[in-house]
Design an enzyme around this catalytic site. Structure first.
Site, PDB file in Angstrom:
ATOM      1  N   CYS A  35      15.437  -7.969  13.298  1.00  0.00           N
ATOM      2  CA  CYS A  35      15.911  -6.603  13.552  1.00  0.00           C
ATOM      3  C   CYS A  35      16.133  -5.814  12.269  1.00  0.00           C
ATOM      4  O   CYS A  35      16.327  -4.613  12.306  1.00  0.00           O
ATOM      5  CB  CYS A  35      17.195  -6.630  14.385  1.00  0.00           C
ATOM      6  SG  CYS A  35      18.615  -7.311  13.522  1.00  0.00           S
ATOM      7  N   ASP A  37      18.710  -6.054  10.173  1.00  0.00           N
ATOM      8  CA  ASP A  37      20.110  -5.864   9.790  1.00  0.00           C
ATOM      9  C   ASP A  37      20.490  -6.828   8.670  1.00  0.00           C
ATOM     10  O   ASP A  37      20.163  -8.003   8.718  1.00  0.00           O
ATOM     11  CB  ASP A  37      21.044  -6.120  10.979  1.00  0.00           C
ATOM     12  CG  ASP A  37      20.866  -5.110  12.099  1.00  0.00           C
ATOM     13  OD1 ASP A  37      20.452  -3.978  11.822  1.00  0.00           O
ATOM     14  OD2 ASP A  37      21.169  -5.461  13.252  1.00  0.00           O
ATOM     15  N   CYS A  60      21.422  -0.938  12.125  1.00  0.00           N
ATOM     16  CA  CYS A  60      21.600   0.021  13.209  1.00  0.00           C
ATOM     17  C   CYS A  60      23.078   0.393  13.366  1.00  0.00           C
ATOM     18  O   CYS A  60      23.960  -0.198  12.734  1.00  0.00           O
ATOM     19  CB  CYS A  60      21.058  -0.560  14.510  1.00  0.00           C
ATOM     20  SG  CYS A  60      21.966  -2.015  15.084  1.00  0.00           S
ATOM     21  N   CYS A 104      24.253  -8.477  16.883  1.00  0.00           N
ATOM     22  CA  CYS A 104      24.968  -7.865  15.763  1.00  0.00           C
ATOM     23  C   CYS A 104      26.366  -8.456  15.607  1.00  0.00           C
ATOM     24  O   CYS A 104      26.852  -8.616  14.486  1.00  0.00           O
ATOM     25  CB  CYS A 104      25.077  -6.354  15.953  1.00  0.00           C
ATOM     26  SG  CYS A 104      23.500  -5.487  15.919  1.00  0.00           S
TER      27      CYS A 104
END
Length: 124
Positions: A35, A37, A60, A104
């Site tokens: 992703c 991150d 994000c 996350c």
């Protein structure tokens, strides 16, 4: 129905404890290649308590909100208390995360625990 809770939006728009600590006692970084991150936590420890915590997150809105919430949950807590923070605790404190963003919460708690482990390794 809103995609994100009011708490997620608040922590994204007004993140707490953003930054670095130049003389950090522990630093932990974790990233998720799928992703993109990347989270880095910096901690200051005094008498076994996280007296300061800062983070830098590239990712994000959910990743930023998670980092902010994790920092709030950990500040002024003992190392033992912080090590008990789970990924689920983080998501719950934010009022939940969409299924495709739940990873996350894993990153935030894990990055903080890496910072604590870094501190413990340096102070054996």
């Amino acid at each position: 129905m809103a995609l994100y809770s009011d708490k997620v939006i608040d922590h994204f728009e007004n993140p707490r404890n953003v930054g670095t600590i130049d003389d950090a006692d522990g630093i932990g970084e974790i990233g998720n290649p799928s992703c993109g991150d990347i989270m880095t936590f910096y901690i200051k420890v005094k008498d076994n308590v996280l007296v300061d915590i800062k983070f830098k997150t590239f990712g994000c809105g959910a990743a930023i909100a998670v980092s902010s919430m994790v920092s709030e949950m950990a500040k002024n807590k003992t190392i033992d208390e912080v090590m008990k923070i789970t990924n689920k605790d983080v998501a719950d404190m934010l009022g939940g995360l969409p299924p495709n963003k739940i990873h996350c919460s894993n990153l935030g708690a894990d990055a903080l625990k890496k910072a604590i482990q870094n501190y413990l390794d340096k102070n054996k």
